[in-house]
Design a protein around this motif. Structure first.
Motif, PDB file in Angstrom:
ATOM      1  N   LEU A   1      -5.408  -5.977   2.189  1.00 33.42           N
ATOM      2  CA  LEU A   1      -5.493  -6.703   3.268  1.00 33.42           C
ATOM      3  C   LEU A   1      -5.086  -8.208   2.971  1.00 33.42           C
ATOM      4  O   LEU A   1      -4.517  -9.049   3.363  1.00 33.42           O
ATOM      5  CB  LEU A   1      -6.996  -6.835   3.953  1.00 33.42           C
ATOM      6  N   ARG A   2      -5.858  -8.692   1.670  1.00 33.31           N
ATOM      7  CA  ARG A   2      -5.315  -9.965   0.991  1.00 33.31           C
ATOM      8  C   ARG A   2      -3.860 -10.055   0.792  1.00 33.31           C
ATOM      9  O   ARG A   2      -3.321 -10.893   0.766  1.00 33.31           O
ATOM     10  CB  ARG A   2      -6.264 -10.222  -0.232  1.00 33.31           C
ATOM     11  N   ALA A   3      -3.249  -8.916   0.442  1.00 31.66           N
ATOM     12  CA  ALA A   3      -1.737  -8.998   0.238  1.00 31.66           C
ATOM     13  C   ALA A   3      -0.878  -8.764   1.451  1.00 31.66           C
ATOM     14  O   ALA A   3       0.156  -8.953   1.059  1.00 31.66           O
ATOM     15  CB  ALA A   3      -1.471  -7.895  -1.040  1.00 31.66           C
ATOM     16  N   GLY A   4      -1.419  -8.760   2.294  1.00 34.37           N
ATOM     17  CA  GLY A   4      -0.525  -8.342   3.732  1.00 34.37           C
ATOM     18  C   GLY A   4       0.005  -7.111   3.801  1.00 34.37           C
ATOM     19  O   GLY A   4       0.966  -6.851   4.636  1.00 34.37           O
ATOM     20  N   ALA A   5      -0.547  -6.208   3.087  1.00 29.42           N
ATOM     21  CA  ALA A   5      -0.053  -4.566   2.982  1.00 29.42           C
ATOM     22  C   ALA A   5      -0.431  -3.731   4.351  1.00 29.42           C
ATOM     23  O   ALA A   5      -0.129  -2.878   4.754  1.00 29.42           O
ATOM     24  CB  ALA A   5      -0.185  -4.064   1.844  1.00 29.42           C
ATOM     25  N   ALA A   6      -1.551  -4.422   4.931  1.00 31.23           N
ATOM     26  CA  ALA A   6      -2.155  -4.188   6.010  1.00 31.23           C
ATOM     27  C   ALA A   6      -2.897  -5.250   6.709  1.00 31.23           C
ATOM     28  O   ALA A   6      -3.412  -6.088   6.391  1.00 31.23           O
ATOM     29  CB  ALA A   6      -3.338  -2.840   5.785  1.00 31.23           C
ATOM     30  N   GLU A   7      -3.025  -4.947   7.881  1.00 29.22           N
ATOM     31  CA  GLU A   7      -3.476  -6.141   8.974  1.00 29.22           C
ATOM     32  C   GLU A   7      -5.373  -5.828   9.190  1.00 29.22           C
ATOM     33  O   GLU A   7      -5.880  -6.924   9.173  1.00 29.22           O
ATOM     34  CB  GLU A   7      -2.993  -6.022  10.461  1.00 29.22           C
TER      35      GLU A   7
ATOM     36  N   ILE B   1      -0.825  -5.457  -6.482  1.00 31.26           N
ATOM     37  CA  ILE B   1      -1.027  -5.755  -5.028  1.00 31.26           C
ATOM     38  C   ILE B   1       0.154  -6.464  -4.615  1.00 31.26           C
ATOM     39  O   ILE B   1       0.705  -6.180  -3.707  1.00 31.26           O
ATOM     40  CB  ILE B   1      -2.200  -6.553  -4.972  1.00 31.26           C
ATOM     41  N   ARG B   2       0.701  -7.407  -5.262  1.00 37.54           N
ATOM     42  CA  ARG B   2       1.763  -8.128  -4.831  1.00 37.54           C
ATOM     43  C   ARG B   2       3.294  -7.536  -4.914  1.00 37.54           C
ATOM     44  O   ARG B   2       3.867  -7.546  -3.800  1.00 37.54           O
ATOM     45  CB  ARG B   2       1.830  -9.426  -5.647  1.00 37.54           C
ATOM     46  N   ALA B   3       3.035  -6.630  -5.797  1.00 38.54           N
ATOM     47  CA  ALA B   3       4.223  -5.701  -5.694  1.00 38.54           C
ATOM     48  C   ALA B   3       4.362  -4.902  -4.728  1.00 38.54           C
ATOM     49  O   ALA B   3       5.321  -4.627  -3.932  1.00 38.54           O
ATOM     50  CB  ALA B   3       4.462  -4.964  -7.198  1.00 38.54           C
ATOM     51  N   SER B   4       3.233  -4.191  -4.479  1.00 38.78           N
ATOM     52  CA  SER B   4       2.853  -3.113  -3.487  1.00 38.78           C
ATOM     53  C   SER B   4       3.331  -3.629  -2.077  1.00 38.78           C
ATOM     54  O   SER B   4       4.065  -3.072  -1.179  1.00 38.78           O
ATOM     55  CB  SER B   4       1.682  -2.530  -3.566  1.00 38.78           C
ATOM     56  N   ALA B   5       2.740  -4.944  -1.852  1.00 38.53           N
ATOM     57  CA  ALA B   5       2.989  -5.761  -0.724  1.00 38.53           C
ATOM     58  C   ALA B   5       4.336  -6.013  -0.591  1.00 38.53           C
ATOM     59  O   ALA B   5       4.836  -5.961   0.618  1.00 38.53           O
ATOM     60  CB  ALA B   5       2.191  -6.931  -0.647  1.00 38.53           C
ATOM     61  N   ALA B   6       5.116  -6.458  -1.487  1.00 46.58           N
ATOM     62  CA  ALA B   6       6.673  -6.810  -1.467  1.00 46.58           C
ATOM     63  C   ALA B   6       7.334  -5.571  -1.063  1.00 46.58           C
ATOM     64  O   ALA B   6       8.228  -5.730  -0.237  1.00 46.58           O
ATOM     65  CB  ALA B   6       6.935  -7.409  -2.754  1.00 46.58           C
ATOM     66  N   VAL B   7       6.981  -4.416  -1.493  1.00 45.83           N
ATOM     67  CA  VAL B   7       7.737  -3.013  -1.052  1.00 45.83           C
ATOM     68  C   VAL B   7       7.586  -2.793   0.344  1.00 45.83           C
ATOM     69  O   VAL B   7       8.329  -2.519   1.014  1.00 45.83           O
ATOM     70  CB  VAL B   7       7.268  -1.925  -2.023  1.00 45.83           C
ATOM     71  N   ALA B   8       6.107  -2.992   0.612  1.00 45.18           N
ATOM     72  CA  ALA B   8       5.797  -2.492   2.157  1.00 45.18           C
ATOM     73  C   ALA B   8       6.609  -3.636   2.991  1.00 45.18           C
ATOM     74  O   ALA B   8       6.858  -3.046   4.155  1.00 45.18           O
ATOM     75  CB  ALA B   8       4.393  -2.988   2.184  1.00 45.18           C
ATOM     76  N   ARG B   9       6.593  -4.841   2.680  1.00 44.34           N
ATOM     77  CA  ARG B   9       7.345  -5.606   3.504  1.00 44.34           C
ATOM     78  C   ARG B   9       8.879  -5.488   3.755  1.00 44.34           C
ATOM     79  O   ARG B   9       9.362  -5.455   4.767  1.00 44.34           O
ATOM     80  CB  ARG B   9       7.003  -7.228   3.162  1.00 44.34           C
TER      81      ARG B   9
END
Length: 294
Positions: free
Chosen positions: A139-145, A79-87
């Motif tokens: 949502l928790r990882a910030g990959a979507a609002e 999740i954190r890796a996906s969120a980092a890529v999304a950011r």
């Protein structure tokens, strides 16, 4: 000699899928790979770690002590890796609200997003459809609002508002002995195997098996990846399924019948977001979603 540096994120993703589904076949189906490829990936991970991660049994697998430790340490790694890529991908892009939904809720989500855009918001919404099991973590990882989610799901770290209550029905084959009855009691279906969609918790499994309001013995039917699989399994008489009534809107029910079931819990459709989110645009979208669903 194997070492932790040889482990890649793909193997961790595969490990988490097996740990979640407790079955190599279900996990491979959810990942979109063959069971043999998944088995090779897990064996490679076990060789790198130097210990078995799962105890293999005929119908399911369980985590070993080593597997339990790895699960605790890596549960949110993907999740954190996906969120980092999304950011990183979002850097420099115009601001927008990323909104998630499952395919069967596309009509509802699309109507709300279109209505939100009709208000000429300062921040537009971008609607996308994906595996609903990933939405709470996104949502928790910030990959979507925001996400349109149906209870039950893991609510840790999330806030939500219920948009509406969707009654559930029993979906049975036209050849089912009770197909001609418009209404049945849950006990009337006690002997039928039940097919359920992919789940991430035992509470979700109990819900889709209609064992959430009161415990009941039930037999699992064939695995189903999505609503199309459910329709096919039921149409061929391999199992029944308990589905939201709205899922059947506009669906060709040739060979199928839906039954009202006394004692069956409804489906609650919510709009959810991270509990620490403070963006004014998100608050505006949530207010619109709540008012549009009344």
């Amino acid at each position: 000699m194997s070492s932790a540096t040889e482990i890649d994120l793909r193997q961790i993703r595969h490990f988490l899928a097996v740990a979640r589904d407790r079955n190599f076949t279900r996990a491979a189906t959810g990942l979109g790979i063959t069971q043999s490829a998944l088995s090779r990936s897990i064996r490679g991970l076990e060789q790198s770690i130097g210990a078995a991660l799962f105890e293999r049994r005929p119908r399911e697998v369980t985590l070993t002590e080593t597997g339990q430790i790895l699960l605790r340490e890596t549960a949110d790694l993907d999740i954190r890796a996906s969120a980092a890529v999304a950011r990183a991908r979002d850097a420099g892009r115009p601001a927008r609200l990323r909104v998630l939904a499952r395919g069967c809720d596309s009509a509802l989500a699309g109507r709300i997003v279109d209505g939100y855009h009709a208000t000429a918001p300062a921040v537009p919404a971008q609607l996308s459809f994906s595996d609903p099991l990933t939405h709470p973590d996104a949502l928790r990882a910030g990959a979507a609002e925001a996400a349109f989610l149906r209870f039950p799901y893991d609510q840790a770290g999330l806030d939500a508002e219920v948009l509406f209550t969707d009654p559930r029905v029993a979906l049975v084959a036209q050849s089912h002995p009770l197909a001609a009855r418009g209404r049945v009691d849950l006990a009337d279906l006690a002997d039928d195997p039940v097919t359920v969609p992919p789940v991430s918790t035992e509470a979700e499994r109990a819900y889709w098996a209609a064992a959430d309001l009161r415990p009941r013995r039930w037999r699992p039917g064939p695995d189903a990846r999505d609503s199309l699989d459910i329709l096919a399994v039921v149409r061929h008489g391999l199992a029944i399924s308990f589905v939201p009534a709205s899922m059947l809107t506009g669906v060709a029910l040739d060979g199928l019948r839906s039954l009202t079931v006394d004692g069956l819990s409804p489906s609650l459709v919510t709009i959810a977001w991270a509990e620490d989110a403070t963006a004014p645009a998100l608050a505006a979208f949530v207010r619109h979603a709540c008012s549009a669903s009344i």
